[in-house]
Scaffold this active site. Structure first.
Site, PDB file in Angstrom:
ATOM      1  N   HIS A 280     -38.452  52.157  39.257  1.00 33.24           N
ATOM      2  CA  HIS A 280     -38.268  52.904  40.500  1.00 33.24           C
ATOM      3  C   HIS A 280     -37.756  54.317  40.226  1.00 33.24           C
ATOM      4  CE1 HIS A 280     -38.974  49.249  42.780  1.00 33.24           C
ATOM      5  NE2 HIS A 280     -38.854  49.941  43.900  1.00 33.24           N
TER       6      HIS A 280
ATOM      7  N   LYS B 108     -33.952  39.776  46.721  1.00 34.31           N
ATOM      8  CA  LYS B 108     -32.906  38.911  47.275  1.00 34.31           C
ATOM      9  C   LYS B 108     -31.686  39.770  47.573  1.00 34.31           C
ATOM     10  CE  LYS B 108     -30.955  37.500  42.853  1.00 34.31           C
ATOM     11  NZ  LYS B 108     -30.672  36.411  41.933  1.00 34.31           N
TER      12      LYS B 108
END
Length: 185
Positions: free
Chosen positions: A39, A104
């Site tokens: 990222h 999550k």
């Protein structure tokens, strides 16, 4: 118990708007992977005005670093990574048309605001079910950043990948709504 919804990836605006927090889904099609280091590199490309190594528009990114595959399998165990580590990098990707994320844990207010602005959903995959999840990954190929090892960006072809919509495009958030149901009055 809600009905399980089969969805096809990449997503589109209409499907994103239909999905509601609490929906159980089985994802089919193409999804991409990426964790913190990948990222960071994507955002560096965006900030320097360079083209990304894959088309982000309408895609789903799964926050995972899969283990090496055993013979006969596309990948090894592939459980979700804690999502907040991607929060600083997520709004620019949502602005480019990213429609879904799988991970999550909770997301920041900035990410949720960007999801509402640009229309995206956040899916939770079950932590601790990495071996089971990997069975839904039928093909895997590295797209870029091979030097990052398991954190390279992969393209997965998935069949019936199990997930739950935990934050929908309106900002409805199971991490906020569900604990309230169990508080002692």
């Amino acid at each position: 118990m809600t009905e399980t919804i089969k969805i096809q990836a990449p997503l589109n605006d209409e499907k994103v708007r239909e999905l509601k927090a609490g929906d159980n889904v089985l994802i089919n099609g193409i999804i991409y992977t990426g964790r913190d280091a990948a990222h960071k590199r994507l955002i560096e490309l965006i900030n320097s005005g360079k083209e990304l190594p894959f088309e982000v528009k309408n895609q789903i990114i799964y926050y995972v670093g899969p283990a090496p595959a055993k013979p006969g399998y596309a990948v090894g165990p592939a459980g979700p990574t804690t999502s907040y580590r991607m929060d600083p990098y997520t709004p620019p990707l949502l602005k480019l048309g990213l429609k879904g994320m799988i991970g999550k844990g909770v997301r920041s207010k900035e990410v949720i605001d960007a999801m509402k602005t640009y229309g995206a959903v956040y899916f939770a995959a079950v932590g601790g079910a990495a071996a089971l999840i990997s069975k839904s990954i039928k093909k895997a190929e590295i797209v870029c950043y091979e030097d990052l090892g398991p954190e390279a960006i992969h393209k997965f072809y998935v069949e019936d990948f199990p997930a739950i919509v935990v934050i929908d495009s309106l900002g409805n958030n199971l991490y906020e709504s569900e604990p309230q149901k169990y508080k002692i009055q």
